[in-house]
Structure formats: structure tokens, C-alpha cells
Design a protein around this motif. Structure first.
Motif, PDB file in Angstrom:
ATOM      1  N   GLU A  16       0.810  -1.224   0.000  1.00  8.83           N
ATOM      2  CA  GLU A  16       0.000   0.000   0.000  1.00  8.83           C
ATOM      3  C   GLU A  16       0.843   1.274   0.000  1.00  8.83           C
ATOM      4  O   GLU A  16       0.325   2.383  -0.234  1.00  8.83           O
ATOM      5  CB  GLU A  16      -0.950   0.026   1.205  1.00  8.83           C
ATOM      6  CG  GLU A  16      -0.276  -0.023   2.558  1.00  8.83           C
ATOM      7  CD  GLU A  16      -0.119  -1.431   3.104  1.00  8.83           C
ATOM      8  OE1 GLU A  16      -0.021  -1.569   4.333  1.00  8.83           O
ATOM      9  OE2 GLU A  16      -0.095  -2.397   2.302  1.00  8.83           O
ATOM     10  N   ALA A  17       2.152   1.135   0.253  1.00  6.69           N
ATOM     11  CA  ALA A  17       3.047   2.291   0.209  1.00  6.69           C
ATOM     12  C   ALA A  17       3.775   2.410  -1.125  1.00  6.69           C
ATOM     13  O   ALA A  17       4.595   3.316  -1.305  1.00  6.69           O
ATOM     14  CB  ALA A  17       4.054   2.217   1.348  1.00  6.69           C
ATOM     15  N   HIS A  18       3.497   1.515  -2.047  1.00  8.41           N
ATOM     16  CA  HIS A  18       4.135   1.575  -3.366  1.00  8.41           C
ATOM     17  C   HIS A  18       3.482   2.663  -4.216  1.00  8.41           C
ATOM     18  O   HIS A  18       2.358   3.094  -3.957  1.00  8.41           O
ATOM     19  CB  HIS A  18       3.995   0.235  -4.083  1.00  8.41           C
ATOM     20  CG  HIS A  18       4.782  -0.866  -3.448  1.00  8.41           C
ATOM     21  ND1 HIS A  18       4.638  -2.202  -3.808  1.00  8.41           N
ATOM     22  CD2 HIS A  18       5.732  -0.845  -2.470  1.00  8.41           C
ATOM     23  CE1 HIS A  18       5.448  -2.946  -3.081  1.00  8.41           C
ATOM     24  NE2 HIS A  18       6.130  -2.138  -2.270  1.00  8.41           N
ATOM     25  N   HIS A 113      13.623   2.177  -7.125  1.00  6.63           N
ATOM     26  CA  HIS A 113      12.756   1.501  -8.104  1.00  6.63           C
ATOM     27  C   HIS A 113      12.221   0.171  -7.593  1.00  6.63           C
ATOM     28  O   HIS A 113      11.006  -0.039  -7.508  1.00  6.63           O
ATOM     29  CB  HIS A 113      13.518   1.293  -9.412  1.00  6.63           C
ATOM     30  CG  HIS A 113      12.701   0.661 -10.492  1.00  6.63           C
ATOM     31  ND1 HIS A 113      12.684  -0.716 -10.706  1.00  6.63           N
ATOM     32  CD2 HIS A 113      11.848   1.186 -11.409  1.00  6.63           C
ATOM     33  CE1 HIS A 113      11.861  -0.993 -11.707  1.00  6.63           C
ATOM     34  NE2 HIS A 113      11.341   0.145 -12.157  1.00  6.63           N
ATOM     35  N   ASP A 114      13.117  -0.746  -7.211  1.00  7.02           N
ATOM     36  CA  ASP A 114      12.680  -2.108  -6.874  1.00  7.02           C
ATOM     37  C   ASP A 114      12.027  -2.208  -5.499  1.00  7.02           C
ATOM     38  O   ASP A 114      11.012  -2.907  -5.338  1.00  7.02           O
ATOM     39  CB  ASP A 114      13.870  -3.065  -6.929  1.00  7.02           C
ATOM     40  CG  ASP A 114      14.422  -3.231  -8.340  1.00  7.02           C
ATOM     41  OD1 ASP A 114      13.774  -2.745  -9.296  1.00  7.02           O
ATOM     42  OD2 ASP A 114      15.503  -3.835  -8.488  1.00  7.02           O
ATOM     43  N   ALA A 115      12.611  -1.534  -4.486  1.00  5.23           N
ATOM     44  CA  ALA A 115      12.112  -1.697  -3.114  1.00  5.23           C
ATOM     45  C   ALA A 115      10.964  -0.739  -2.793  1.00  5.23           C
ATOM     46  O   ALA A 115       9.919  -1.160  -2.304  1.00  5.23           O
ATOM     47  CB  ALA A 115      13.252  -1.511  -2.114  1.00  5.23           C
ATOM     48  N   GLY A 148      11.679   4.071 -16.224  1.00  6.67           N
ATOM     49  CA  GLY A 148      10.262   4.373 -16.362  1.00  6.67           C
ATOM     50  C   GLY A 148       9.682   5.192 -15.223  1.00  6.67           C
ATOM     51  O   GLY A 148       8.454   5.223 -15.024  1.00  6.67           O
ATOM     52  N   MET A 149      10.535   5.862 -14.470  1.00  8.07           N
ATOM     53  CA  MET A 149      10.084   6.716 -13.366  1.00  8.07           C
ATOM     54  C   MET A 149      10.133   8.177 -13.800  1.00  8.07           C
ATOM     55  O   MET A 149      11.021   8.582 -14.549  1.00  8.07           O
ATOM     56  CB  MET A 149      10.984   6.521 -12.129  1.00  8.07           C
ATOM     57  CG  MET A 149      11.090   5.081 -11.650  1.00  8.07           C
ATOM     58  SD  MET A 149      12.555   4.791 -10.625  1.00  8.07           S
ATOM     59  CE  MET A 149      12.167   5.793  -9.195  1.00  8.07           C
ATOM     60  N   GLY A 150       9.182   8.955 -13.320  1.00  3.13           N
ATOM     61  CA  GLY A 150       9.213  10.384 -13.591  1.00  3.13           C
ATOM     62  C   GLY A 150      10.247  11.078 -12.724  1.00  3.13           C
ATOM     63  O   GLY A 150      10.644  10.569 -11.669  1.00  3.13           O
TER      64      GLY A 150
END
Length: 315
Positions: A16-18, A113-115, A148-150
Motif C-alpha cells: 500500500e506504500a508503493h 525503483h525495486d524496493a 520508467g520513473m518520472g
């Protein structure tokens, strides 16, 4: 106000924190420049939960442990200030020897990114990260784009004296200008700590004091201040405080805060107080004896009342 969630284990972030938009930095003091960064992060992606990625301890505490304490805010204080800005998730990363050796590439890919599964990140122009500060804003923009992150680079908030910064606020406090620090923080700077037993000398002088260690807080200019004190339960009382080593008594102890609360008679031992500095009244000085010291304390208390009453009246 939504209650923020604190996450201290970056390897175990609940789903839920992603998907947050996160501002990156140390956020010591959470001053107006930090608020500008947080608000700009939200403005870039108002559709995403707002988050902050920060570090504890401050990297400088790890790399230069011999330095005197310099913190404007400790973790609980920082968390509360970020929550007040509308931050929903605070990712407080443990900064230890192992983490300090993580490369900039691994930080972006493994952590952000991953965590944390961030969808957007933002930082100020001077943000540097990774082993030996190997990553900068340009690298962060490129690598987040590839993943793929802003990304948003937020210009520093500045005034005629230059960018707002924790360093600048520390200097103001060390030079005895808490009222100017208040302007840059957006609120008075305070020292928070647990009241400890002292030698009861203040009580003998007719001005009982609550004694609070500075701990990891920055030591401001030594002297006497007009203060307000936040008590457990949310009550606030005016007072006068001495910060220093008591040269007249010459007890050789480390610097501490001794605060006299006006019109208060209660037991504060063991309780946690927040002492907000409003104005420095005079520098620390040595007196000829306790009678002279007692007379000066009475003058200090009267002056502090006047300062705080004028501030309350908006004068």
C-alpha cells in the motif's frame, strides 16, 4: 490531516506504500526550502501519494562522528514536520557503513525503483548520493527515465541572501538570531528532550528550572532566551531559558537548557518538553556572586515576558 506512515526498513515496504511521488533529501529542520521541494513534488504528480525519502542518522554523523552535534531536528521532530506538510509516507533509510558503500546506480535501481516502487522522484539541484557521492541530479534524471520513473529537478527556494539551507539556519542560531531562523523555518526552532534532575540551585535562587540536555541538537549561541515551552498534552507556557555551562557556578558540566516556566508549579521530571527559542536576550556571562546572578535572572524573566507579550500582540 492525514496521518503519515513511517517506514524504516526499505527492504520490506508494504504494497500500500508503493507507487508514490517522493522528494529526496536529508530534510534537517524541514525549513521553507524543504517545504518548497515537498510542495513541488506534489504539484508534479498530484495524482500520486506524496512521500519523502530521507536518511537516519544524517550522513555527516556517520562520516564525521568527531564533529559537535549539529542537528536542527531529530527523527520524531522531522517526521512530525513532514506530516504537517501533507506527506503520507516517510521512507527513513538507515544510513550505516554498509549503506554508505552502495553505488549511485544501485541506490536508484535497488532502493528507489525495486524496493520503494516509486513512480516519480524529485530533488533539489545540489542533491548527491551513492558511494563517494557518485550520483548527481543529471545521473538521477537519466537513470530514473530509463527505469520508467518520472523525475523533477526543483530549483532551490532563495531570497536576497541566497538559497534557504539547513547550514544557513544553523549559522543564524549559532550567532544568536533565533527570530531570523524562525522566518526561514516557518516556525520557531525548538529543542526537545526529557527533563532531568539537576542540582536544584535554580529553586534555591527562587527560579526553579527544568533541565534538558541538548543531546544531538545543535548548540545555539550560549546565553539567555525568551522561550515558549510545549508541555505533554499540548499545553504551551511562556518562559525564560539559559543555554550554556553556567560560568558563575562553574560546575564544569556540558551545555544544557535550563528553562523557568512562568506562573507554573508542577513536577516535570521525566517528561518530554519542547523548548522553542524566540529571542536571545543576552550572552552568557559570569557574575560576581549568586546575589548578582539572582538579580540578573529576575531582570531576564521580566524582559522575556515583555518580548513574548509583544510577540503575542503582534507588535
Amino acid at each position: 490531516m492525514l496521518k503519515a506512515q513511517l517506514h524504516t526498513n526499505w527492504r520490506d515496504i508494504p504494497p500500500e506504500a508503493h507507487g508514490c511521488a517522493a522528494a529526496l533529501g536529508n530534510f534537517d529542520g524541514v525549513h521553507l526550502g524543504h517545504a518548497h521541494l515537498v510542495h513541488s513534488t506534489h504539484a508534479a504528480r498530484p495524482d500520486l501519494p506524496l512521500a519523502v525519502v530521507t536518511f537516519e542518522p544524517h550522513p555527516r554523523e556517520l562520516f564525521r562522528p568527531q564533529d559537535p552535534p549539529f542537528r536542527l531536528s531529530l527523527p520524531d521532530e522531522r517526521f512530525a514536520a513532514l506530516q504537517a506538510l501533507g506527506v503520507q509516507h516517510v521512507f527513513q533509510i538507515g544510513f550505516d557503513e554498509e549503506f554508505s558503500r552502495m553505488t549511485a546506480e544501485r541506490f536508484v535501481e535497488d532502493v528507489l525503483h525495486d524496493a520503494l516502487c516509486l513512480r516519480h522522484v524529485a530533488c533539489g539541484p545540489d542533491f548527491a548520493f551513492g558511494y563517494r557521492r557518485g550520483g548527481d541530479v543529471t545521473f538521477l534524471a537519466e537513470r530514473t527515465g530509463e527505469l520508467g520513473m518520472g523525475f523533477t529537478s526543483v530549483p532551490a527556494l532563495a531570497d536576497a541572501a541566497g538559497p534557504y539551507s539547513s547550514t544557513r539556519i544553523r549559522r543564524l542560531l549559532q550567532e544568536g538570531y533565533p527570530e531570523r531562523a524562525t522566518e526561514e523555518l516557518g516556525r520557531p526552532w525548538f529543542i526537545r528532550g526529557q527533563v532531568q534532575h539537576g542540582d536544584k540551585r535554580g529553586r534555591l535562587l527562587g527560579f526553579p528550572t527544568a533541565n534538558i540536555p541538548l543531546g544531538r541538537h545543535l548548540e545555539p549561541a550560549r546565553g539567555v532566551y525568551a522561550v515558549t515551552v510545549r508541555l505533554p498534552g499540548g499545553y504551551t507556557r511562556p518562559g525564560v531559558a539559559n543555554i550554556g555551562r553556567r560560568p558563575t557556578i562553574n560546575d564544569g558540566q556540558e551545555s544544557r537548557v535550563e528553562v523557568n516556566l512562568f506562573d507554573f508549579d508542577g513536577d516535570l521530571y521525566g517528561q518530554t518538553l519542547s523548548v522553542a527559542l524566540h529571542k536571545m536576550l543576552r550572552a552568557e556571562q559570569r557574575f560576581a556572586g549568586l546575589d548578582e546572578l539572582k538579580a540578573q535572572i529576575a531582570q531576564d524573566a521580566q524582559q522575556a515576558r515583555m518580548v513574548l507579550n509583544a510577540e503575542l500582540a503582534g507588535i
